[in-house]
Design a protein around this motif. Sequence first.
Motif, PDB file in Angstrom:
ATOM      1  N   ASP A 116     -10.165   2.388  -0.776  1.00 21.52           N
ATOM      2  CA  ASP A 116     -10.781   1.978  -0.607  1.00 21.52           C
ATOM      3  C   ASP A 116     -11.973   0.991  -1.492  1.00 21.52           C
ATOM      4  O   ASP A 116     -12.180  -0.018  -0.962  1.00 21.52           O
ATOM      5  N   TRP A 117     -11.980   2.212  -2.848  1.00 25.91           N
ATOM      6  CA  TRP A 117     -12.532   0.976  -3.965  1.00 25.91           C
ATOM      7  C   TRP A 117     -11.875  -0.325  -4.319  1.00 25.91           C
ATOM      8  O   TRP A 117     -12.720  -1.257  -4.357  1.00 25.91           O
ATOM      9  N   THR A 118     -10.729  -0.563  -4.185  1.00 27.63           N
ATOM     10  CA  THR A 118      -9.868  -1.513  -4.824  1.00 27.63           C
ATOM     11  C   THR A 118     -10.153  -2.333  -3.199  1.00 27.63           C
ATOM     12  O   THR A 118      -9.809  -4.093  -4.023  1.00 27.63           O
ATOM     13  N   LEU A 127      -4.869  -8.027   0.211  1.00 23.88           N
ATOM     14  CA  LEU A 127      -4.992  -6.751  -0.975  1.00 23.88           C
ATOM     15  C   LEU A 127      -5.360  -5.427  -0.417  1.00 23.88           C
ATOM     16  O   LEU A 127      -4.529  -4.067  -0.584  1.00 23.88           O
ATOM     17  N   ARG A 128      -6.085  -5.734   0.942  1.00 27.01           N
ATOM     18  CA  ARG A 128      -6.486  -4.228   1.439  1.00 27.01           C
ATOM     19  C   ARG A 128      -5.056  -4.153   2.608  1.00 27.01           C
ATOM     20  O   ARG A 128      -4.852  -2.418   2.334  1.00 27.01           O
ATOM     21  N   ALA A 129      -3.993  -4.671   2.798  1.00 28.19           N
ATOM     22  CA  ALA A 129      -2.535  -4.175   3.095  1.00 28.19           C
ATOM     23  C   ALA A 129      -2.318  -3.792   2.102  1.00 28.19           C
ATOM     24  O   ALA A 129      -1.065  -2.761   2.365  1.00 28.19           O
ATOM     25  N   GLY A 130      -2.297  -4.449   0.952  1.00 29.41           N
ATOM     26  CA  GLY A 130      -1.030  -3.631  -0.120  1.00 29.41           C
ATOM     27  C   GLY A 130      -1.693  -2.624  -0.419  1.00 29.41           C
ATOM     28  O   GLY A 130      -0.742  -1.747  -0.877  1.00 29.41           O
ATOM     29  N   MET A 131      -3.023  -1.971  -0.622  1.00 27.34           N
ATOM     30  CA  MET A 131      -3.211  -0.954  -0.869  1.00 27.34           C
ATOM     31  C   MET A 131      -2.754  -0.058  -0.269  1.00 27.34           C
ATOM     32  O   MET A 131      -2.652   1.397  -0.522  1.00 27.34           O
ATOM     33  N   GLN A 132      -3.477  -0.210   1.574  1.00 27.85           N
ATOM     34  CA  GLN A 132      -3.160   1.042   2.606  1.00 27.85           C
ATOM     35  C   GLN A 132      -1.508   1.297   1.877  1.00 27.85           C
ATOM     36  O   GLN A 132      -0.887   2.336   1.800  1.00 27.85           O
ATOM     37  N   LEU A 155       9.090   2.386   3.204  1.00 35.10           N
ATOM     38  CA  LEU A 155       8.719   2.252   4.151  1.00 35.10           C
ATOM     39  C   LEU A 155       7.690   3.365   3.878  1.00 35.10           C
ATOM     40  O   LEU A 155       6.215   3.490   4.676  1.00 35.10           O
ATOM     41  N   SER A 156       7.917   4.537   3.108  1.00 40.77           N
ATOM     42  CA  SER A 156       6.870   5.005   2.897  1.00 40.77           C
ATOM     43  C   SER A 156       5.919   5.049   1.982  1.00 40.77           C
ATOM     44  O   SER A 156       5.249   6.569   2.010  1.00 40.77           O
ATOM     45  N   ARG A 157       6.221   4.563   0.833  1.00 36.88           N
ATOM     46  CA  ARG A 157       6.047   4.586  -0.133  1.00 36.88           C
ATOM     47  C   ARG A 157       5.829   5.661  -0.656  1.00 36.88           C
ATOM     48  O   ARG A 157       6.744   6.356  -1.025  1.00 36.88           O
ATOM     49  N   PHE A 158       5.128   6.050  -2.131  1.00 34.95           N
ATOM     50  CA  PHE A 158       5.202   6.692  -3.284  1.00 34.95           C
ATOM     51  C   PHE A 158       5.178   8.002  -3.179  1.00 34.95           C
ATOM     52  O   PHE A 158       4.762   8.583  -3.607  1.00 34.95           O
ATOM     53  N   VAL A 159       3.588   8.647  -2.781  1.00 36.89           N
ATOM     54  CA  VAL A 159       2.976   9.003  -1.985  1.00 36.89           C
ATOM     55  C   VAL A 159       3.576  10.127  -1.377  1.00 36.89           C
ATOM     56  O   VAL A 159       3.809  10.263  -0.438  1.00 36.89           O
ATOM     57  N   MET A 293       0.109  -1.389 -12.848  1.00 34.69           N
ATOM     58  CA  MET A 293      -0.114  -0.096 -12.856  1.00 34.69           C
ATOM     59  C   MET A 293      -0.406   0.325 -11.549  1.00 34.69           C
ATOM     60  O   MET A 293      -0.716   1.896 -11.910  1.00 34.69           O
ATOM     61  N   ALA A 294      -1.490  -0.269 -10.809  1.00 36.08           N
ATOM     62  CA  ALA A 294      -1.814   0.922  -9.217  1.00 36.08           C
ATOM     63  C   ALA A 294      -0.245   1.123  -8.714  1.00 36.08           C
ATOM     64  O   ALA A 294      -0.618   2.632  -8.566  1.00 36.08           O
ATOM     65  N   PRO A 295       0.674   0.879  -8.733  1.00 36.84           N
ATOM     66  CA  PRO A 295       1.381   1.877  -7.961  1.00 36.84           C
ATOM     67  C   PRO A 295       2.216   3.192  -9.179  1.00 36.84           C
ATOM     68  O   PRO A 295       2.371   3.677  -8.768  1.00 36.84           O
ATOM     69  N   ARG A 296       2.569   2.550 -10.874  1.00 40.05           N
ATOM     70  CA  ARG A 296       3.142   3.314 -11.199  1.00 40.05           C
ATOM     71  C   ARG A 296       1.607   4.526 -11.627  1.00 40.05           C
ATOM     72  O   ARG A 296       2.151   5.462 -11.516  1.00 40.05           O
ATOM     73  N   ARG A 297       0.833   4.931 -11.460  1.00 38.87           N
ATOM     74  CA  ARG A 297      -0.327   6.029 -11.420  1.00 38.87           C
ATOM     75  C   ARG A 297       0.381   6.840 -10.284  1.00 38.87           C
ATOM     76  O   ARG A 297      -0.040   7.799 -10.513  1.00 38.87           O
ATOM     77  N   LEU A 298       0.568   5.878  -9.573  1.00 40.47           N
ATOM     78  CA  LEU A 298       0.900   7.176  -8.463  1.00 40.47           C
ATOM     79  C   LEU A 298       2.260   7.862  -8.544  1.00 40.47           C
ATOM     80  O   LEU A 298       2.731   8.847  -8.027  1.00 40.47           O
TER      81      LEU A 298
END
Length: 370
Positions: A116-118, A127-132, A155-159, A293-298
């Motif tokens: 949302d914020w990013t 960037l919206r697609a990338g953060m989603q 496919l499901s990323r890190f979370v 850092m955005a993906p690393r922090r997750l």
Amino acid sequence: MNAIEPAVKNLHALSRSNFKEPRIGNYENTQEDNLFMPKEITNRIKIQSSRTKWGFNEEGCNSSVVAACLAIVAANVKSVIAERISDNYPQLEDEELYRYARLVTSAVIAKIHTIDWTAELLKMDTLRAGMQANWYGLLGKTYKDHFGHTGNSILSRFVGIRKPENDGVTYSLTEEFVSVYRMHSLLPDEILLRDIDSLQGRTSPLLSLNGMFIHAFFISIYIARYNQFRRNMLMRPIAKWEDLTNDKEAIAVLREVYGEDVESLDLLVGLMAEKKINGFAISETAFFIFLLMAPRRLKADRFFTSNFDEETYTKEGLKWVNTTESLKDVLGRHYPHMVDKWLNSTSAFSVWDSNPSPRNYIPIYLRIPR
């Protein structure tokens, strides 16, 4: 003591640290500071202040009305989460409820920060697609909600992945990330305060008196100056002020302070003066660090990977995280009257009276970037 008590204790601890408890007896009581906090909380806490009516004294405190409002929102969120978990797990003690509520609230904040914020800070479709994708992966939210994590980080990323991916380095936020993430300079000098029951408003300084010292202090502790910082990132350094910005007034000020010595340019000044990518609120230099850092922090945090489950968050807590998509969701849950009256935009991080984004039925990853 009931389920709401932990959040009350947490906010009270915040108030004690900000208001310097030994001197609280000298402060005047105010009613305005309670804002829209539930009576269950306001009956237990009196927020008091000196020389201001917004809960933060002007001595020894770099806080603001915004911080006070967000603290109250966080207290409300924790209280409701604690009550929801308590209803389903009555055997839990208050401290356990508090810890679960704090964990869930932290995850909600991280999710809002990611999708949302990013997306508003870096306002472009790519960037919206990338953060989603950072949160849900390429298969998207609908698939992940119904079928869970595929086990594949693309496919499901890190979370929700089975174990953290820290690239051989223990989870941490780097000094470079801390250096570029000092975004207080993006805040307005004043904000407009409104009463929900009135059309009248008044402006208020955003930072207390000591806030003026933040800038000078931050500049002195950077790990490198602007050009060297870019070299460390394998980015091209600037050779003249015109490489940094097209703003003639800014160039004149830079020359007045630094002369022609571009190597002496402080990092924060450079980040603020640097010309921005269209749609970005931050500089390209800061974006490079953010992109790493955005993906690393997750992916390096066990609470978003191996421990992102019902055992760690509780079933109700995990559901709360998975069903919250934005700050607007949070505000709508706790302050629906405020959202209905003022928040017209799609995101609470956008201009509130702007038009909401039109509904787009094309999957976000298939859209042509604008």
